[in-house]
Design a protein around this motif. Structure first.
Motif, short mmCIF file in Angstrom:
data_model
loop_
_atom_site.label_atom_id
_atom_site.label_comp_id
_atom_site.label_asym_id
_atom_site.label_seq_id
_atom_site.Cartn_x
_atom_site.Cartn_y
_atom_site.Cartn_z
N ALA A 306 0.82 -1.21 0.00
CA ALA A 306 0.00 0.00 0.00
C ALA A 306 0.85 1.26 0.00
N MET A 307 1.95 1.25 0.73
CA MET A 307 2.82 2.42 0.76
C MET A 307 3.36 2.73 -0.64
N ALA A 308 3.63 1.72 -1.42
CA ALA A 308 4.19 1.92 -2.76
C ALA A 308 3.16 2.51 -3.73
N THR A 309 1.87 2.38 -3.41
CA THR A 309 0.84 2.87 -4.33
C THR A 309 0.13 4.12 -3.81
N PHE A 310 0.58 4.68 -2.70
CA PHE A 310 -0.03 5.91 -2.19
C PHE A 310 0.27 7.07 -3.14
N ALA A 311 -0.79 7.73 -3.61
CA ALA A 311 -0.62 8.77 -4.64
C ALA A 311 -0.63 10.18 -4.08
N GLY A 312 -0.89 10.34 -2.79
CA GLY A 312 -0.88 11.66 -2.20
C GLY A 312 -2.26 12.27 -2.08
N VAL A 313 -2.27 13.57 -1.73
CA VAL A 313 -3.49 14.32 -1.45
C VAL A 313 -3.44 15.62 -2.24
N ASP A 314 -4.58 16.02 -2.79
CA ASP A 314 -4.63 17.31 -3.49
C ASP A 314 -4.13 18.42 -2.56
N ARG A 315 -3.27 19.31 -3.11
CA ARG A 315 -2.76 20.49 -2.42
C ARG A 315 -1.77 20.15 -1.31
N ARG A 316 -1.33 18.92 -1.19
CA ARG A 316 -0.28 18.58 -0.24
C ARG A 316 0.95 18.15 -1.03
N PHE A 317 1.91 19.09 -1.18
CA PHE A 317 3.12 18.84 -1.97
C PHE A 317 2.72 18.20 -3.30
N ASP A 318 1.84 18.88 -3.98
CA ASP A 318 1.13 18.33 -5.13
C ASP A 318 1.80 18.80 -6.43
N PHE A 319 2.48 17.88 -7.12
CA PHE A 319 3.14 18.22 -8.39
C PHE A 319 2.08 18.46 -9.47
N LYS A 320 2.14 19.64 -10.11
CA LYS A 320 1.23 19.95 -11.21
C LYS A 320 1.95 19.95 -12.56
N VAL A 321 3.22 20.33 -12.55
CA VAL A 321 4.07 20.26 -13.73
C VAL A 321 5.41 19.68 -13.29
N ARG A 322 5.91 18.74 -14.06
CA ARG A 322 7.21 18.13 -13.70
C ARG A 322 7.91 17.73 -14.99
N THR A 323 8.57 18.69 -15.62
CA THR A 323 9.31 18.46 -16.86
C THR A 323 10.77 18.83 -16.61
N PRO A 324 11.67 18.50 -17.51
CA PRO A 324 13.07 18.89 -17.31
C PRO A 324 13.25 20.41 -17.17
N ARG A 325 12.36 21.20 -17.77
CA ARG A 325 12.51 22.65 -17.75
C ARG A 325 11.74 23.33 -16.62
N HIS A 326 10.57 22.81 -16.29
CA HIS A 326 9.73 23.45 -15.28
C HIS A 326 9.22 22.44 -14.25
#
Length: 459
Positions: A306-326
């Motif tokens: 279960a720990m390996a599949t936890f996806a997080g919570v909205d607005r808690r350290f929430d990645f919205k963009v994750r590219t090499p540039r931004h």
């Protein structure tokens, strides 16, 4: 009024994250559910689609007829609603039973073994993580969460289980309505001094909360917390932490975007735990969640999976963009210690990149009480952009503004003051490496557009 006598439930402040979870419970029970909130949001839109009749004007005439029978209607309200609110006045003057959200939650939880997460910060992520472990394991669980779980797209889980996972909120002493079977306390750093007055009173509230843990249950408290528990006889007290405590982590490895560690426990170690949401602070949160899950009967294999599949919570350290540039993250952190942990985590993840934060302070009183601490935590980052304070339930306080924080930022920090209304134009005018949107106000509403703007800069 007994729960069995309720035919309709009316919520005043329906769109709050905690209120909406309870609304979903009553919707699942097939009751008439209606309510008021100040403004429409994605959360109120979801509630309306699920069957709740919700409106956004303080107008007694908009209350459904089904909710105007005092003998069968329960009225649930949030303390943030002003006493002069006309709908609240109507219900009060006409003999309806009114209960605060926390009181209703306490009543609903009485039928279960309540697994509660309390503390100044870390509650939402830890409780969501615990709920995910329990829900994916043999014990299963119900849950009323303080955020939207990315695994389930909701803040409410329903299952055939003896357990319920709850976020135990200290605001307005709400958590005193709960009777936990097991509780975590993550921290007792002073907050809500507009309610408590002093740090001593704030800590005493937590001390009283520990006395409410049921006999045969357990308290899992972060090592080093400045609190002497008042648990009853028959309640076991454990400590936990990232590096020390009865439950802790060893062999932490942060590499290539992944975090793994070994969980050390008096009930049996679990090796090779992989964080599904690989953020350094989640090692600490994960240790707490795993400890409660283990106490509640989850197996080592269930916990690890279960720990390996936890996806997080909205607005808690929430990645919205994750590219090499931004990189763009949104984080609800609004207390200096939360901001410190967020800044520390993002600095650890992006050691060699420029990190800019746009921060919207939350509440005049919190800014007044902690502006130096806010400045110290924000100064861990390279550039700080401060918006005007989000007032929520408060009126302005003379002499208190975001400039108090601005004036105390570290000498080496690039800094700027902007109006909340100008944030989008500011983002359009600049490029960013790593951008963090921080705060518990309404700035998060702009995050989808900010994400789109950053992606357009890559074209």
């Amino acid at each position: 009024m007994q729960l069995k006598d309720i035919k309709s439930v009316y919520f005043i402040g329906a769109g709050g994250i905690g209120m909406s979870a309870i609304a979903r419970y009553f919707l699942h029970q097939g009751l008439v559910v209606a309510g008021y909130d100040k403004t429409p949001t994605p959360l109120t839109d979801s509630l309306a689609k699920e069957g709740m009749a919700i409106h956004f004007s303080d107008d007694v005439s908009l209350i459904p007829e089904a909710c105007k029978d005092a003998d069968s209607t329960l009225v649930v309200y949030t303390p943030a609603i002003p006493i002069s609110h006309s709908e609240l006045t109507f219900f009060r003057d006409n003999g309806f039973e009114l209960q605060k959200r926390a009181q209703v939650l306490g009543t609903l939880a009485e039928a279960y073994k309540a697994l509660c997460v309390a503390g100044t910060h870390g509650k939402t992520t830890t409780s969501a993580m615990l709920a995910h472990i329990m829900h994916e394991s043999t014990p299963r669980c119900n849950a009323f969460l303080g955020g939207i779980s990315k695994n389930y797209g909701t803040n409410y889980l329903l299952a055939d289980s003896d357990f319920v996972v709850l976020e135990a909120d200290e605001y307005d002493r709400s958590f005193h309505w709960l009777r936990p079977w097991v509780s975590v306390i993550t921290a007792v750093d002073a907050d809500h001094l507009d309610i408590y007055g002093t740090e001593e009173a704030y800590r005493e509230s937590f001390r009283h909360y520990t006395s409410l843990i049921r006999e045969g249950g357990a308290l899992v408290i972060h090592s080093g917390v400045n609190l002497t528990p008042a648990v009853a006889d028959g309640v076991t007290v454990y400590t936990y932490g990232e590096h020390e405590g009865d439950f802790h982590a060893e062999n932490i490895c942060i590499d290539n975007g992944e975090i793994t560690f070994d969980f050390i426990s008096p009930m049996g170690n679990i090796t090779g735990v992989n964080l599904g949401q690989p953020i350094p602070i989640n090692v600490d949160n994960g240790v707490a969640a795993m400890a409660v899950a283990q106490i509640s009967g989850c197996s080592a294999e269930e916990i690890r999976d279960a720990m390996a599949t936890f996806a997080g919570v909205d607005r808690r350290f929430d990645f919205k963009v994750r590219t090499p540039r931004h990189v763009l993250l949104s984080d609800y952190a609004h207390h200096p210690k939360e901001i410190y942990q967020s800044a520390r985590s993002i600095r650890e993840l992006y050691k060699d990149r420029k990190i800019t934060v746009i921060f919207q302070p939350h509440l005049y009183t919190r800014t007044r009480d902690f502006y130096q601490d806010f400045a110290a935590s924000l100064s861990l980052l390279d550039e700080v952009v401060l918006c005007d304070i989000y007032p929520a339930r408060e009126e302005p306080i003379p002499g208190v503004s975001e400039r108090l924080i601005y004036d105390h930022l570290g000498a080496g920090v690039k800094k700027q003051l902007i109006r909340r209304a100008d944030v989008i134009d500011f983002v359009k005018s600049r490029d960013f490496d790593v951008l963090l949107i921080l705060g518990a106000g309404d700035l998060d509403n702009e995050v989808p557009q900010i994400a789109q703007l950053l992606l357009e800069k890559e074209a």
